[in-house]
Design a protein around this motif. Structure first.
Motif, mmCIF file in Angstrom:
data_model
loop_
_atom_site.group_PDB
_atom_site.id
_atom_site.type_symbol
_atom_site.label_atom_id
_atom_site.label_comp_id
_atom_site.label_asym_id
_atom_site.label_seq_id
_atom_site.Cartn_x
_atom_site.Cartn_y
_atom_site.Cartn_z
ATOM 1 N N ALA A 16 15.772 5.122 -15.310
ATOM 2 C CA ALA A 16 14.644 4.877 -14.403
ATOM 3 C C ALA A 16 13.696 3.848 -15.002
ATOM 4 C CB ALA A 16 13.900 6.173 -14.126
ATOM 5 N N ILE A 17 13.207 2.971 -14.156
ATOM 6 C CA ILE A 17 12.171 2.010 -14.549
ATOM 7 C C ILE A 17 10.843 2.657 -14.175
ATOM 8 C CG2 ILE A 17 11.281 -0.335 -14.289
ATOM 9 C CD1 ILE A 17 14.253 -0.065 -15.301
ATOM 10 N N PRO A 18 10.014 2.990 -15.181
ATOM 11 C CA PRO A 18 8.729 3.619 -14.845
ATOM 12 C C PRO A 18 7.926 2.699 -13.931
ATOM 13 C CG PRO A 18 9.092 3.609 -17.218
ATOM 14 C CD PRO A 18 10.161 2.762 -16.603
ATOM 15 N N GLY A 19 7.410 3.256 -12.907
ATOM 16 C CA GLY A 19 6.679 2.454 -11.945
ATOM 17 C C GLY A 19 5.210 2.784 -11.930
ATOM 18 N N PHE A 20 4.590 2.411 -10.849
ATOM 19 C CA PHE A 20 3.166 2.652 -10.667
ATOM 20 C C PHE A 20 2.855 2.636 -9.183
ATOM 21 C CE2 PHE A 20 3.787 -1.860 -11.807
ATOM 22 C CZ PHE A 20 3.426 -2.464 -10.614
ATOM 23 N N SER A 21 1.664 3.039 -8.853
ATOM 24 C CA SER A 21 1.196 2.993 -7.465
ATOM 25 C C SER A 21 0.004 2.046 -7.395
ATOM 26 C CB SER A 21 0.784 4.389 -6.981
ATOM 27 O OG SER A 21 1.905 5.244 -6.971
ATOM 28 N N ARG A 22 -0.096 1.342 -6.281
ATOM 29 C CA ARG A 22 -1.192 0.408 -6.065
ATOM 30 C C ARG A 22 -1.675 0.544 -4.624
ATOM 31 N NH1 ARG A 22 -0.726 -0.582 -10.910
ATOM 32 N NH2 ARG A 22 -0.234 -2.547 -11.917
ATOM 33 N N THR A 23 -2.948 0.269 -4.443
ATOM 34 C CA THR A 23 -3.544 0.194 -3.118
ATOM 35 C C THR A 23 -4.342 -1.096 -3.055
ATOM 36 O OG1 THR A 23 -3.719 2.599 -3.010
ATOM 37 C CG2 THR A 23 -5.077 1.349 -1.469
ATOM 38 N N SER A 24 -4.026 -1.939 -2.093
ATOM 39 C CA SER A 24 -4.728 -3.208 -1.947
ATOM 40 C C SER A 24 -5.895 -3.041 -0.975
ATOM 41 C CB SER A 24 -3.772 -4.278 -1.429
ATOM 42 O OG SER A 24 -4.420 -5.520 -1.350
ATOM 43 N N ASP A 25 -6.984 -3.743 -1.267
ATOM 44 C CA ASP A 25 -8.140 -3.695 -0.369
ATOM 45 C C ASP A 25 -8.419 -5.092 0.181
ATOM 46 O OD1 ASP A 25 -9.533 -5.117 -2.349
ATOM 47 O OD2 ASP A 25 -10.590 -3.348 -3.077
ATOM 48 N N ILE A 26 -9.419 -5.192 1.049
ATOM 49 C CA ILE A 26 -9.715 -6.463 1.719
ATOM 50 C C ILE A 26 -10.124 -7.552 0.725
ATOM 51 C CG2 ILE A 26 -12.090 -5.830 2.259
ATOM 52 C CD1 ILE A 26 -11.742 -7.408 4.898
ATOM 53 N N ILE A 27 -10.831 -7.181 -0.331
ATOM 54 C CA ILE A 27 -11.270 -8.185 -1.318
ATOM 55 C C ILE A 27 -10.056 -8.769 -2.026
ATOM 56 C CG2 ILE A 27 -12.626 -8.547 -3.406
ATOM 57 C CD1 ILE A 27 -14.657 -7.563 -1.531
ATOM 58 N N GLN A 28 -9.126 -7.899 -2.474
ATOM 59 C CA GLN A 28 -7.928 -8.394 -3.142
ATOM 60 C C GLN A 28 -7.129 -9.290 -2.198
ATOM 61 O OE1 GLN A 28 -4.743 -5.624 -4.143
ATOM 62 N NE2 GLN A 28 -4.456 -6.731 -6.073
ATOM 63 N N GLN A 29 -6.990 -8.885 -0.945
ATOM 64 C CA GLN A 29 -6.229 -9.689 0.006
ATOM 65 C C GLN A 29 -6.881 -11.056 0.219
ATOM 66 O OE1 GLN A 29 -3.108 -9.168 1.373
ATOM 67 N NE2 GLN A 29 -3.315 -7.681 -0.285
ATOM 68 N N PHE A 30 -8.188 -11.056 0.376
ATOM 69 C CA PHE A 30 -8.883 -12.327 0.584
ATOM 70 C C PHE A 30 -8.696 -13.251 -0.618
ATOM 71 C CE2 PHE A 30 -12.536 -15.099 0.093
ATOM 72 C CZ PHE A 30 -12.525 -15.765 1.301
ATOM 73 N N LEU A 31 -8.957 -12.739 -1.815
ATOM 74 C CA LEU A 31 -8.856 -13.569 -3.022
ATOM 75 C C LEU A 31 -7.426 -14.001 -3.304
ATOM 76 C CD1 LEU A 31 -11.387 -11.671 -5.311
ATOM 77 C CD2 LEU A 31 -11.731 -13.859 -4.124
#
Length: 143
Positions: A16-31
């Protein structure tokens, strides 16, 4: 069995490749999209994305999901190897606020050449694979 290791663990098919979880927000999307010179309004203009294009929210940029796949491999490999090829396909949309999960597994190992192939994915909370990927790595070479 292969003598190849990552982080002190044997590298074998099914690892298994250890993964992670992410949540994108409007600021990240804009930038993020500004850096890409991507002016498509579905990534930063909520009324446009929902009322004109009919999406349930702002769409997470596909290249960002690809970057997260790359980060998953780089975090796992550290200085023990390098990513030499990545191929991914955006098959489903993700939206700001969605929790997305990145991970994968080793699908082939070539101990004679110190290489391996990985299958990676970005999944949503429902378990749908939004972005499948295949990656080749080489061990023993620093970035």
């Amino acid at each position: 069995m292969s003598d190849l290791q990552v982080a002190g663990n044997p590298l074998t098919v099914g690892t298994a490749i250890p993964g992670f979880s992410r949540t994108s927000d409007i600021i990240q999307q804009f930038l993020y999209n500004a850096v890409l010179y991507n002016a498509h309004r579905i990534h930063f203009d909520t009324p446009y994305a929902t009322e004109v294009e009919g999406y349930p929210g702002l769409v997470v940029a596909g290249p960002l999901l690809g970057d997260w796949l790359h980060q998953c491999v780089e975090l796992w490999l550290g200085d023990e190897g390098r990513l030499v090829r990545i191929q991914y396909s955006n098959r489903g949309a993700a939206y700001t606020g969605d929790q997305l999960h990145v991970g994968g597994e080793v699908t082939a190992v070539d101990p004679d050449h110190a290489t391996a192939t990985l299958t990676l994915w970005v999944k949503n909370d429902a378990g749908d694979t939004l972005v499948p990927a295949e990656v080749d790595i080489v061990l023993g070479e620093r970035r």
